[in-house]
Design an enzyme around this catalytic site. Structure first.
Site, PDB file in Angstrom:
ATOM      1  N   GLY A  26     -89.996 -34.119  12.175  1.00 12.57           N
ATOM      2  CA  GLY A  26     -90.227 -32.687  12.069  1.00 12.57           C
ATOM      3  C   GLY A  26     -90.626 -32.138  13.422  1.00 12.57           C
ATOM      4  O   GLY A  26     -90.252 -32.687  14.467  1.00 12.57           O
ATOM      5  N   SER A  27     -91.408 -31.096  13.429  1.00  8.35           N
ATOM      6  CA  SER A  27     -91.786 -30.436  14.675  1.00  8.35           C
ATOM      7  C   SER A  27     -92.502 -31.391  15.632  1.00  8.35           C
ATOM      8  O   SER A  27     -92.130 -31.512  16.797  1.00  8.35           O
ATOM      9  CB  SER A  27     -92.680 -29.231  14.361  1.00  8.35           C
ATOM     10  OG  SER A  27     -93.134 -28.618  15.535  1.00  8.35           O
ATOM     11  N   GLN A  28     -93.519 -32.107  15.152  1.00  9.82           N
ATOM     12  CA  GLN A  28     -94.242 -33.036  16.015  1.00  9.82           C
ATOM     13  C   GLN A  28     -93.415 -34.276  16.333  1.00  9.82           C
ATOM     14  O   GLN A  28     -93.377 -34.733  17.476  1.00  9.82           O
ATOM     15  CB  GLN A  28     -95.570 -33.434  15.370  1.00  9.82           C
ATOM     16  CG  GLN A  28     -96.641 -32.359  15.396  1.00  9.82           C
ATOM     17  CD  GLN A  28     -97.205 -32.094  16.781  1.00  9.82           C
ATOM     18  OE1 GLN A  28     -97.057 -32.897  17.698  1.00  9.82           O
ATOM     19  NE2 GLN A  28     -97.848 -30.952  16.938  1.00  9.82           N
ATOM     20  N   HIS A 107    -103.385 -37.032  12.790  1.00  5.96           N
ATOM     21  CA  HIS A 107    -104.459 -36.380  12.030  1.00  5.96           C
ATOM     22  C   HIS A 107    -105.115 -37.457  11.178  1.00  5.96           C
ATOM     23  O   HIS A 107    -104.438 -38.323  10.622  1.00  5.96           O
ATOM     24  CB  HIS A 107    -103.884 -35.269  11.155  1.00  5.96           C
ATOM     25  CG  HIS A 107    -104.896 -34.534  10.323  1.00  5.96           C
ATOM     26  ND1 HIS A 107    -106.157 -34.205  10.782  1.00  5.96           N
ATOM     27  CD2 HIS A 107    -104.830 -34.053   9.054  1.00  5.96           C
ATOM     28  CE1 HIS A 107    -106.813 -33.549   9.840  1.00  5.96           C
ATOM     29  NE2 HIS A 107    -106.041 -33.453   8.774  1.00  5.96           N
ATOM     30  N   ASP A 190    -110.971 -30.175  12.006  1.00  2.97           N
ATOM     31  CA  ASP A 190    -109.632 -29.616  11.809  1.00  2.97           C
ATOM     32  C   ASP A 190    -109.532 -28.905  10.462  1.00  2.97           C
ATOM     33  O   ASP A 190    -109.046 -27.768  10.377  1.00  2.97           O
ATOM     34  CB  ASP A 190    -108.588 -30.730  11.896  1.00  2.97           C
ATOM     35  CG  ASP A 190    -107.170 -30.212  11.840  1.00  2.97           C
ATOM     36  OD1 ASP A 190    -106.668 -29.742  12.871  1.00  2.97           O
ATOM     37  OD2 ASP A 190    -106.553 -30.259  10.752  1.00  2.97           O
TER      38      ASP A 190
END
Length: 342
Positions: A26-28, A107, A190
């Site tokens: 995905g984006s990361q 994360h 977070d």
């Protein structure tokens, strides 16, 4: 004072001869894989068949199933959505974790809340860029980087710290600075930021402001502009210069209103509510609720989401944004450098 690590502080060739598997594209995942590859790291991608699989191939990566990638790699970076990680880990990664390998996250949610319990004979660490994937990629291409966090959960080999810093350097993070934290601190701060300020708190504040104006008889369109649309102008100033810089750039009237009215809205009661939100994060209440919600196919999540999407602020906003093609142009530009989440 926190220590910040830069490129010159990090050992050379730590990742040489090691294969890094980026799980998820995905984006990361897209940004990590490309940045690491261009930093000279041997990278493979593990992802299920679909658009992301095809995109990773088109981007020049060696692409495998998650299980195959995990089997081949010494370092396995899990970049799947939080709610998918535990299932994928149990089915496709766990059995491939032989002694001395490294299991890595961006994360700490699943490790901190014990949804994933790594074997005792592997290194476990975290590398978390403090920005979205498209920014991690774009700044890297520009010769810069996005600041990153790293944390060590298990150091079996005695090399986890060096590997974490080398990984952060490989994605460009050490160009801007890498800060050390813990899985607990990264996860809890977070989640708190998302819930109390950035997403939950801000969404509720914007909606309450909009409703206050419309219920007082003001036109919804003006309420939208004043409470939502112009938010970007202020946030951009805060992002670039902090609160003081933002206040310097606005009118004196706006600044005086900030000083005298802001504390009336976000008062001591709000801060006490924030403390309760933090407490629910710290004691695991939020995590348990979210895990159960996913296990029963998200009935509350879907119902709330559907209701929120039809709020008057959304109806008015959709119409007003049609008047502002520059807003959509910015969105399209961002989409070019991102790919579909797995």
């Amino acid at each position: 004072m926190v220590k910040v690590y830069y490129n010159g502080d990090i050992k050379e060739n730590v990742l040489a001869g090691k294969t890094v598997a980026v799980i998820g594209y995905g984006s990361q995942g897209h940004a990590h894989a490309l940045n690491l590859k261009e930093s000279g790291v041997d990278v493979i991608v593990g992802v299920r068949q679909g658009k992301s699989f095809t995109q990773a191939q088109e981007d020049g990566h060696k692409v495998f199933s998650v299980k195959e990638a995990a089997a081949q790699a010494e370092i396995i970076m899990v970049l799947l959505p939080d709610e998918q990680q535990q299932k994928v880990y149990e089915a496709e990664i766990k059995d491939e974790l032989t002694a001395g390998k490294s299991l890595v996250f961006a994360h700490g949610f699943n490790v901190h809340f014990h949804q994933i319990v790594p074997p005792a004979d592997v290194d476990v660490f975290l590398v978390a860029p403090k920005g979205p994937g498209h920014l991690v990629r774009r700044t890297y291409e520009q010769g810069a980087g996005v600041p990153a966090l790293f944390a060590i959960y298990q150091d079996v080999t005695g090399e986890a710290r060096d590997k974490a810093l080398a990984y952060a350097k490989g994605i460009g993070g050490a160009r801007a600075g890498v800060l050390e934290t813990t899985f607990k601190e990264e996860t809890e701060t977070d989640l708190f930021g998302e819930q109390a300020v950035l997403c939950g708190g801000l969404s509720a504040l914007v909606k309450a402001g909009f409703e206050t104006l419309t219920e007082a008889g003001y036109q919804p369109e003006l309420a939208y502009f004043e409470c939502l649309h112009e938010l970007k102008l202020i946030v951009d100033l805060m992002y670039e210069e902090g609160l003081a810089g933002m206040r310097y750039s606005i009118s004196d009237t706006a600044q005086w209103g900030d000083f005298v009215s802001g504390p009336r809205v976000v008062d001591a009661k709000v801060k006490e509510s924030m403390k309760e939100v933090l407490k629910d994060i710290q004691n695991g209440t939020f995590a348990k609720e979210w895990i159960v919600e996913n296990q029963v196919n998200r009935p509350r999540f879907n119902a709330i989401n559907a209701s929120e999407n039809e709020h008057q602020i959304e109806v008015v906003g959709r119409k007003l944004r049609e008047m502002m093609p520059f807003v959509k142009q910015g969105k399209k530009k961002e989409a070019v450098v991102s790919v579909a989440q797995n």
